[in-house]
Design a protein around this motif. Structure first.
Motif, PDB file in Angstrom:
ATOM      1  N   ARG A 213      -9.290 -13.384   4.328  1.00  0.00           N
ATOM      2  CA  ARG A 213      -8.223 -12.966   3.435  1.00  0.00           C
ATOM      3  C   ARG A 213      -8.834 -12.297   2.221  1.00  0.00           C
ATOM      4  NH1 ARG A 213      -2.922 -11.406   2.819  1.00  0.00           N
ATOM      5  NH2 ARG A 213      -2.394 -11.579   0.629  1.00  0.00           N
ATOM      6  N   PRO A 214      -9.030 -10.970   2.260  1.00  0.00           N
ATOM      7  CA  PRO A 214      -9.644 -10.288   1.126  1.00  0.00           C
ATOM      8  C   PRO A 214      -8.773 -10.375  -0.120  1.00  0.00           C
ATOM      9  CG  PRO A 214      -8.797  -8.707   2.730  1.00  0.00           C
ATOM     10  CD  PRO A 214      -8.674 -10.068   3.353  1.00  0.00           C
ATOM     11  N   MET A 215      -9.338 -10.925  -1.210  1.00  0.00           N
ATOM     12  CA  MET A 215      -8.585 -11.047  -2.451  1.00  0.00           C
ATOM     13  C   MET A 215      -8.229  -9.688  -3.038  1.00  0.00           C
ATOM     14  SD  MET A 215      -8.066 -14.271  -2.988  1.00  0.00           S
ATOM     15  CE  MET A 215      -7.855 -14.338  -1.191  1.00  0.00           C
ATOM     16  N   THR A 216      -9.070  -8.666  -2.749  1.00  0.00           N
ATOM     17  CA  THR A 216      -8.786  -7.338  -3.282  1.00  0.00           C
ATOM     18  C   THR A 216      -7.490  -6.777  -2.717  1.00  0.00           C
ATOM     19  OG1 THR A 216     -10.189  -6.401  -1.529  1.00  0.00           O
ATOM     20  CG2 THR A 216     -11.200  -6.756  -3.683  1.00  0.00           C
ATOM     21  N   LEU A 217      -7.024  -7.307  -1.593  1.00  0.00           N
ATOM     22  CA  LEU A 217      -5.771  -6.824  -1.026  1.00  0.00           C
ATOM     23  C   LEU A 217      -4.617  -7.126  -1.970  1.00  0.00           C
ATOM     24  CD1 LEU A 217      -5.075  -5.357   1.602  1.00  0.00           C
ATOM     25  CD2 LEU A 217      -4.505  -7.539   2.619  1.00  0.00           C
ATOM     26  N   ASP A 218      -4.644  -8.290  -2.608  1.00  0.00           N
ATOM     27  CA  ASP A 218      -3.614  -8.644  -3.579  1.00  0.00           C
ATOM     28  C   ASP A 218      -3.851  -7.963  -4.916  1.00  0.00           C
ATOM     29  OD1 ASP A 218      -2.274 -10.422  -1.818  1.00  0.00           O
ATOM     30  OD2 ASP A 218      -3.776 -11.947  -2.230  1.00  0.00           O
ATOM     31  N   ASP A 219      -5.111  -7.889  -5.320  1.00  0.00           N
ATOM     32  CA  ASP A 219      -5.418  -7.390  -6.661  1.00  0.00           C
ATOM     33  C   ASP A 219      -5.405  -5.862  -6.744  1.00  0.00           C
ATOM     34  OD1 ASP A 219      -5.743 -10.024  -7.353  1.00  0.00           O
ATOM     35  OD2 ASP A 219      -7.901 -10.013  -7.028  1.00  0.00           O
ATOM     36  N   LEU A 220      -6.037  -5.190  -5.777  1.00  0.00           N
ATOM     37  CA  LEU A 220      -6.218  -3.738  -5.857  1.00  0.00           C
ATOM     38  C   LEU A 220      -5.383  -2.963  -4.847  1.00  0.00           C
ATOM     39  CD1 LEU A 220     -10.097  -3.650  -6.345  1.00  0.00           C
ATOM     40  CD2 LEU A 220      -8.311  -3.669  -8.090  1.00  0.00           C
ATOM     41  N   GLY A 221      -5.047  -3.589  -3.727  1.00  0.00           N
ATOM     42  CA  GLY A 221      -4.216  -2.905  -2.742  1.00  0.00           C
ATOM     43  C   GLY A 221      -4.958  -2.531  -1.473  1.00  0.00           C
ATOM     44  N   LEU A 222      -4.245  -1.833  -0.596  1.00  0.00           N
ATOM     45  CA  LEU A 222      -4.737  -1.538   0.744  1.00  0.00           C
ATOM     46  C   LEU A 222      -5.947  -0.613   0.746  1.00  0.00           C
ATOM     47  CD1 LEU A 222      -4.428  -1.598   3.854  1.00  0.00           C
ATOM     48  CD2 LEU A 222      -2.785   0.288   3.628  1.00  0.00           C
ATOM     49  N   VAL A 223      -5.854   0.519   0.055  1.00  0.00           N
ATOM     50  CA  VAL A 223      -6.898   1.543   0.159  1.00  0.00           C
ATOM     51  C   VAL A 223      -8.248   1.053  -0.369  1.00  0.00           C
ATOM     52  CG1 VAL A 223      -7.593   3.863  -0.538  1.00  0.00           C
ATOM     53  CG2 VAL A 223      -5.219   3.419   0.139  1.00  0.00           C
ATOM     54  N   PRO A 224      -8.342   0.469  -1.585  1.00  0.00           N
ATOM     55  CA  PRO A 224      -9.648  -0.043  -2.031  1.00  0.00           C
ATOM     56  C   PRO A 224     -10.205  -1.125  -1.108  1.00  0.00           C
ATOM     57  CG  PRO A 224      -8.127   0.115  -3.879  1.00  0.00           C
ATOM     58  CD  PRO A 224      -7.313   0.346  -2.642  1.00  0.00           C
ATOM     59  N   THR A 225      -9.328  -1.967  -0.563  1.00  0.00           N
ATOM     60  CA  THR A 225      -9.792  -3.013   0.354  1.00  0.00           C
ATOM     61  C   THR A 225     -10.367  -2.400   1.625  1.00  0.00           C
ATOM     62  OG1 THR A 225      -8.109  -4.528  -0.492  1.00  0.00           O
ATOM     63  CG2 THR A 225      -9.126  -5.100   1.607  1.00  0.00           C
ATOM     64  N   LEU A 226      -9.695  -1.379   2.152  1.00  0.00           N
ATOM     65  CA  LEU A 226     -10.198  -0.699   3.344  1.00  0.00           C
ATOM     66  C   LEU A 226     -11.544  -0.028   3.078  1.00  0.00           C
ATOM     67  CD1 LEU A 226      -7.057   0.968   4.985  1.00  0.00           C
ATOM     68  CD2 LEU A 226      -8.516  -0.799   5.968  1.00  0.00           C
ATOM     69  N   ARG A 227     -11.678   0.598   1.921  1.00  0.00           N
ATOM     70  CA  ARG A 227     -12.945   1.266   1.601  1.00  0.00           C
ATOM     71  C   ARG A 227     -14.092   0.251   1.580  1.00  0.00           C
ATOM     72  NH1 ARG A 227     -11.824   6.398   0.450  1.00  0.00           N
ATOM     73  NH2 ARG A 227      -9.885   6.934  -0.627  1.00  0.00           N
ATOM     74  N   ARG A 228     -13.850  -0.894   0.968  1.00  0.00           N
ATOM     75  CA  ARG A 228     -14.893  -1.921   0.907  1.00  0.00           C
ATOM     76  C   ARG A 228     -15.195  -2.456   2.304  1.00  0.00           C
ATOM     77  NH1 ARG A 228     -14.567  -7.717  -2.361  1.00  0.00           N
ATOM     78  NH2 ARG A 228     -16.480  -8.595  -1.501  1.00  0.00           N
ATOM     79  N   TYR A 229     -14.157  -2.724   3.080  1.00  0.00           N
ATOM     80  CA  TYR A 229     -14.351  -3.278   4.421  1.00  0.00           C
ATOM     81  C   TYR A 229     -15.111  -2.295   5.315  1.00  0.00           C
ATOM     82  CZ  TYR A 229     -13.291  -4.869   9.122  1.00  0.00           C
ATOM     83  OH  TYR A 229     -13.390  -5.258  10.436  1.00  0.00           O
ATOM     84  N   VAL A 230     -14.707  -1.034   5.312  1.00  0.00           N
ATOM     85  CA  VAL A 230     -15.364  -0.013   6.147  1.00  0.00           C
ATOM     86  C   VAL A 230     -16.825   0.125   5.750  1.00  0.00           C
ATOM     87  CG1 VAL A 230     -15.462   2.470   6.578  1.00  0.00           C
ATOM     88  CG2 VAL A 230     -13.278   1.270   6.749  1.00  0.00           C
ATOM     89  N   ALA A 231     -17.108   0.119   4.439  1.00  0.00           N
ATOM     90  CA  ALA A 231     -18.494   0.246   3.988  1.00  0.00           C
ATOM     91  C   ALA A 231     -19.334  -0.939   4.471  1.00  0.00           C
ATOM     92  CB  ALA A 231     -18.536   0.342   2.462  1.00  0.00           C
TER      93      ALA A 231
END
Length: 353
Positions: A213-231
């Protein structure tokens, strides 16, 4: 009660609980802000108490050097600081208890929302697959089975990941303990290695938590979370993954962001585990309030018909989950194209609210 009426009631309940989760999250943030301020004040008062107490001890030793008014001032100030410190510590305890209660409430509400979403998903899927009467017992059984499957997956990941790493750390710590009495230089070297291993385990555990459960999904949203996950995936598995996002600057409703992230996460996991690909591309484009999602790779490919036919089996459960996420939870369209030796292309179309 008809199936449509029940579906609407479940939808309304989900939204109400989501609103309550948002309110609880805001309250947690407020409590944590107050807690930080109060703990800083406690630290300041504790330092001041120590300073005044030292002055009082000096006064006790050198009583003849101080005026009567100074003695009275020292003691009254010390009592005032101690009372203030006691009050602030009590407030800190109350705030910590309040924060814990709110976190428990948030967790409980999240579990309720998850259960209701699964219920709505099962109800909608039943309506799409066959025009049959709604069977609550079957729905509950499916929900429980789904939960147990997810718990099994998490327990296996915990066993193979953090738990195994922790076991290795314990063994290395025991080695350091034995070396302390025999070879200090070797013990120091082992401690340095142990520190590195602990840090690596910490990073792996954080990645494990992020996957759950990425916390950035709640804090920053979908796109920043995807960028971090893909990297992270690209670095860990040495795959060139290109993420492209167009016209998706705004935040989406929480359940949209979670579902879309899980869909893309499952697709990328399939690329990593099964495709043998060296390159992959993830694209999200918002056009006229319709989100187009594309994940494609240059991997080995597979026979689509056979995979779809066995989508309900344990081996291909991920494919069934992806279809359900898009078609049932988000009322969109899901498609997949692949052939042996020619890579795979996963596409989805999601109407945005």
């Amino acid at each position: 009660m008809s199936g449509e009426e029940l579906q609407q009631r479940i939808t309304n309940a989900i939204q109400a609980y989501r609103d309550e989760i948002d309110r609880t999250r805001r309250e947690i943030n407020e409590v944590e802000s107050l807690l930080r301020q109060n703990m800083a004040e406690v630290d300041r008062l504790a330092m001041r108490e120590t300073s005044i107490a030292n002055r009082v001890r000096d006064l006790d030793v050198n009583l003849d050097r101080y005026e009567k008014t100074d003695i009275k001032t020292f003691f009254s100030t010390l009592i005032e600081v101690q009372m203030r410190l006691q009050t602030m510590r009590a407030q800190v305890d109350q705030l910590q208890a309040r924060r814990e209660a709110l976190r428990n409430r948030q967790s409980l509400l999240s579990d309720v929302v998850e259960l209701l979403e699964q219920a709505a998903s099962e109800l909608a899927r039943s309506a799409k697959v066959a025009d049959l009467p709604f069977d609550p017992q079957t729905m509950i059984a499916n929900i429980i089975q789904s939960q147990e499957s997810e718990r099994l997956r998490i327990s296996l990941q915990m066993h193979d990941g953090p738990a195994q790493a922790m076991s290795n750390l314990v063994l290395r710590a025991e080695i350091c303990q034995r070396l302390l009495d025999r070879d200090l230089d070797q013990a120091r070297a082992e401690l340095v290695a142990l520190k590195t291993a602990v840090n690596n385990t910490l990073q792996e555990t954080r990645k494990f938590i992020f996957d759950l459960r990425p916390m950035t999904l709640d804090d920053l949203g979908l796109v920043p979370t995807l960028r971090r996950y893909v990297a992270q995936v690209a670095e860990k598995h040495k795959i060139d993954i290109n993420l492209m996002v167009q016209n998706l600057d705004q935040r989406l409703p929480g359940h949209y962001e979670v579902t879309i992230f899980r869909f893309i996460q499952e697709a990328i996991n399939n690329v990593v585990r099964h495709s043998g690909a060296t390159q992959a591309r993830v694209m999200l484009e918002n056009s006229d309030n319709v989100l187009q999602i594309l994940i494609e790779d240059n991997g080995n490919g597979f026979a689509v018909k056979e995979a779809i036919a066995s989508a309900g089996t344990r081996k291909n459960m991920g494919l069934a989950n992806m279809r359900q996420q898009i078609e049932v939870l988000l009322q969109g369209e899901f498609g997949i194209e692949s052939s042996i030796g020619r890579g795979t292309r996963v596409a989805a179309t999601v109407p945005l609210p």
